[in-house]
Design a protein around this motif. Structure first.
Motif, PDB file in Angstrom:
ATOM      1  N   PRO A   1      -2.636 -32.022   8.963  1.00 61.76           N
ATOM      2  CA  PRO A   1      -3.205 -33.346   9.446  1.00 61.76           C
ATOM      3  C   PRO A   1      -2.265 -34.253  10.407  1.00 61.76           C
ATOM      4  CG  PRO A   1      -1.981 -33.319   7.365  1.00 61.76           C
ATOM      5  CD  PRO A   1      -1.906 -32.059   7.922  1.00 61.76           C
ATOM      6  N   TYR A   2      -2.892 -35.026  10.976  1.00 62.30           N
ATOM      7  CA  TYR A   2      -2.178 -36.268  11.640  1.00 62.30           C
ATOM      8  C   TYR A   2      -1.163 -36.986  10.761  1.00 62.30           C
ATOM      9  CZ  TYR A   2      -1.048 -40.489  14.230  1.00 62.30           C
ATOM     10  OH  TYR A   2      -0.453 -41.485  14.765  1.00 62.30           O
TER      11      TYR A   2
ATOM     12  N   PRO B   1       0.782 -40.234  10.283  1.00 60.71           N
ATOM     13  CA  PRO B   1       1.332 -41.565  10.760  1.00 60.71           C
ATOM     14  C   PRO B   1       2.666 -42.064  10.519  1.00 60.71           C
ATOM     15  CG  PRO B   1      -0.227 -41.972   8.923  1.00 60.71           C
ATOM     16  CD  PRO B   1      -0.235 -40.349   9.116  1.00 60.71           C
TER      17      PRO B   1
ATOM     18  N   ASP C   1      -9.480 -46.102  15.294  1.00 61.07           N
ATOM     19  CA  ASP C   1      -9.520 -44.500  14.818  1.00 61.07           C
ATOM     20  C   ASP C   1     -10.886 -44.175  14.601  1.00 61.07           C
ATOM     21  OD1 ASP C   1      -6.560 -44.554  14.816  1.00 61.07           O
ATOM     22  OD2 ASP C   1      -6.470 -44.264  12.431  1.00 61.07           O
TER      23      ASP C   1
ATOM     24  N   THR D   1     -12.802 -41.031  16.585  1.00 64.67           N
ATOM     25  CA  THR D   1     -13.407 -40.013  15.843  1.00 64.67           C
ATOM     26  C   THR D   1     -14.966 -39.963  16.463  1.00 64.67           C
ATOM     27  OG1 THR D   1     -12.063 -40.285  14.180  1.00 64.67           O
ATOM     28  CG2 THR D   1     -14.332 -39.094  13.606  1.00 64.67           C
TER      29      THR D   1
ATOM     30  N   LEU E   1      -2.590 -38.436  17.869  1.00 57.45           N
ATOM     31  CA  LEU E   1      -3.735 -38.228  17.021  1.00 57.45           C
ATOM     32  C   LEU E   1      -5.109 -37.465  17.722  1.00 57.45           C
ATOM     33  CD1 LEU E   1      -5.433 -39.033  14.417  1.00 57.45           C
ATOM     34  CD2 LEU E   1      -6.127 -41.159  15.682  1.00 57.45           C
TER      35      LEU E   1
ATOM     36  N   LEU F   1      -7.906 -34.884  16.293  1.00 56.76           N
ATOM     37  CA  LEU F   1      -9.138 -35.177  16.326  1.00 56.76           C
ATOM     38  C   LEU F   1      -9.850 -33.972  16.730  1.00 56.76           C
ATOM     39  CD1 LEU F   1      -9.321 -38.934  17.154  1.00 56.76           C
ATOM     40  CD2 LEU F   1      -9.448 -37.961  14.969  1.00 56.76           C
TER      41      LEU F   1
ATOM     42  N   LYS G   1      -7.255 -34.200   4.944  1.00 51.93           N
ATOM     43  CA  LYS G   1      -6.673 -34.285   6.116  1.00 51.93           C
ATOM     44  C   LYS G   1      -7.872 -34.399   7.371  1.00 51.93           C
ATOM     45  CE  LYS G   1      -4.014 -30.134   4.953  1.00 51.93           C
ATOM     46  NZ  LYS G   1      -3.906 -28.626   4.985  1.00 51.93           N
TER      47      LYS G   1
ATOM     48  N   ASP H   1     -10.072 -40.490   8.743  1.00 51.62           N
ATOM     49  CA  ASP H   1      -9.085 -41.102   9.281  1.00 51.62           C
ATOM     50  C   ASP H   1      -7.716 -41.515   8.664  1.00 51.62           C
ATOM     51  OD1 ASP H   1     -10.745 -41.280  11.670  1.00 51.62           O
ATOM     52  OD2 ASP H   1     -11.769 -42.891  11.214  1.00 51.62           O
ATOM     53  N   SER H   2      -6.867 -41.860   9.459  1.00 52.88           N
ATOM     54  CA  SER H   2      -5.417 -42.043   8.640  1.00 52.88           C
ATOM     55  C   SER H   2      -5.537 -43.048   7.515  1.00 52.88           C
ATOM     56  CB  SER H   2      -4.443 -42.365   9.825  1.00 52.88           C
ATOM     57  OG  SER H   2      -4.328 -41.376  10.640  1.00 52.88           O
ATOM     58  N   TYR H   3      -6.206 -44.250   8.241  1.00 56.00           N
ATOM     59  CA  TYR H   3      -6.385 -45.455   7.313  1.00 56.00           C
ATOM     60  C   TYR H   3      -7.706 -45.762   7.012  1.00 56.00           C
ATOM     61  CZ  TYR H   3      -1.321 -45.796   8.864  1.00 56.00           C
ATOM     62  OH  TYR H   3       0.134 -45.589   8.979  1.00 56.00           O
TER      63      TYR H   3
END
Lengths: 342, 342
Positions: free
Chosen positions: A3-4, A6, A77, A81, A103, A107, B225, B228-230
């Motif tokens: 995973p990304y 942060p 974000d 996406t 990121l 994606l 995963k 989106d991160s947040y």
């Protein structure tokens, strides 16, 4: 698939966060009032699925012909996406510069797509080859200003790259408010130039999750089919509408942060760092000692979190967000004491 | 590709909305206070990427072993999107019952995947074939209670279907709080049973966009995963945490709405409608006259919006959300006057 990851989010407390390019100042009081007011509204009802109030206010504030040029999202974000889902199929490619925002690669991975990186040349210029897109490249990302460098390509360079491309060019303008320039006028001229924005940086609303796309209306209406029906909530629509409508607040906070950024550049240069001239709310710096990870650890042990970044086949360094002047003064003191002991 | 079309959202005003299964009552005052308090917090900082406060409170409220059983999302719509992205590749299939929630089909279309429907049998039972999944079916959705019918499958039926399946079964429990039963204990026993929930219906927070997944921890960590991160903002995390912690408020509002639902069932039956016994906050009804669209139009012209639904090869009818008692009394009066003139 990895995973990304942060930037670190320490527990709230004494730590000074200079690692994720947040705004160190609290948001506009008008925005807080708009949220508190919206909280007493009809929260039991679904929100406006297309955030009309925000899009009207944003079109007005940004000099766009109308709300149909804007797609609102749950943070930029989500917009990123949606763009990847909309343009890049399994086994197709997206392109991004290197080093930049990783990121985009995550994606692509999530989508079952692939990605390719084109390295910046000296002076953070992009080779003309960046604009030469073969058939399987379906989307190109260009953060402008770029992270971690804080550098910008001129509007002429962006326009020239996009003109060569056979696919959309997404100019990620997360930091554009700090640069004094943007690509909005290019969007009006070219259907393959798309701009993304966030309220997380200049507007100081990272906790809110609000971002948006600026693109020609037929592009917006196609991408809108991909988003969740009600992707933005009532509170964030109210807050974002208030935020984007107050240009004075934005101008003031950006001026203050840019002044701090310039002070960071000067002082870090005096300390012996190589500081890349930045057009964003952070600076990228390297030190001839090469002791970047040790500096990061030292600062972290002293409650200041900066971003240590290591790019394979390229190098490493520190990306330091613009903080308040007090926070930056504390950073300077710590770094100077550390450098004396090197 | 055609986008999913959510229920009509009239301009705020006099229209009584009985078309999208919102809660007619304002949210818990504790929730409003939590939002107003969070609005003065560190909105300039990124939120907790995994909504820990909410997940802890939800695990406690729902009797789950811990927060690792929960994935929080920007509405259950986002959770459904994550599930489709995580399990269904291009040219693979998802399965859903028919008639049910057509958003699942849209999610498959967006993903470049396909879908197949298995028709309910008489009495809203599912054939055993629903559980018989060939290799290319990678995900099965089962709204329970179902929409538009408001009917439920028993836990035994759900368990038996899942036991046959070679892929995950997602039980969409958007309306489960109105039914008195849920599949949480089945999730603990079977890794291929996943439950989705929303705060939009029973908690009266459709404007907030908050939903979540309940699944075994290894499933949650893989799906995390993809998000989106947040994906959840600070305000909605604070609100959702307050909402899920107050079981008394929930119990009271559900009891009140279920009483109104039962009154709707009785009175509509007296008027000659065939009303499906409902375990949700809406009722599905048909009338021997077949004049469903005319009734919808008549009600709409009189400021009451219900959902006219037409399912090809199956039939049509009206799905009417539970409103306040005053709203429902107004509906009864209008319908009775309309029926007299048929």
């Amino acid at each position: 698939m990895l995973p990304y990851t942060p930037g670190e989010q320490p527990a709230p407390g004494k730590t000074v966060k200079l690692n994720t390019n947040e705004n160190p100042y609290p948001p506009n009081p008008t925005v807080v009032a708009a949220i508190q007011n919206a909280a007493t509204g009809a929260l039991n009802r679904y929100p406006d699925p297309v955030a009309t109030a925000f899009r009207r206010a944003a079109a007005e504030a940004l000099g766009l012909p109308g709300p149909e040029w804007i797609l609102a999202g749950n943070g930029s974000d989500e917009i990123l996406t949606i763009l990847v889902r909309g343009f890049v199929g399994e086994n197709q490619k997206l392109r991004l510069p290197y080093p930049s925002y990783i990121l985009y690669r995550t994606l692509a991975d999530i989508q079952g797509a692939t990605w390719e990186q084109v390295a910046f040349e000296d002076g953070w210029k992009l080779p003309a080859a960046f604009g030469n897109t073969p058939d399987d490249v379906r989307l190109v990302f260009l953060p402008n200003p770029n992270s971690p460098s804080g550098t910008v390509l001129s509007l002429e360079e962006v326009e020239s790259l996009a003109a060569q491309m056979t696919c959309p060019l997404v100019v990620d303008e997360a930091y554009a408010d700090f640069s004094g320039a943007n690509c909005i006028d290019l969007v009006k001229k070219h259907e393959n130039i798309l701009v993304t924005r966030t309220l997380s940086k200049s507007y100081g609303l990272a906790g809110l999750r609000f971002g948006f796309l600026i693109a020609q209306p037929h592009v917006v209406s196609e991408l809108a089919k991909i988003k969740d029906s009600y992707n933005c909530d009532m509170l964030s629509i109210a807050a974002a509408t208030a935020a984007i409508s107050d240009k004075t607040w934005l101008g003031d906070v950006v001026a203050k942060m840019n002044a701090t950024r310039d002070r960071m550049t000067d002082r870090l240069t005096q300390m012996g760092f190589d500081v890349t001239p930045s057009y964003a709310n952070f600076v990228w710096c390297t030190h001839p000692s090469g002791q970047h990870h040790a500096m990061y650890e030292f600062l972290k042990n002293n409650q200041i979190l900066v971003r240590y970044m290591q790019f394979p086949d390229w190098g490493d360094g520190l990306r330091i967000s613009v903080g308040t002047d007090d926070q930056i003064d504390a950073l300077f003191m710590l770094l100077e004491s550390h450098l004396k002991n090197l």
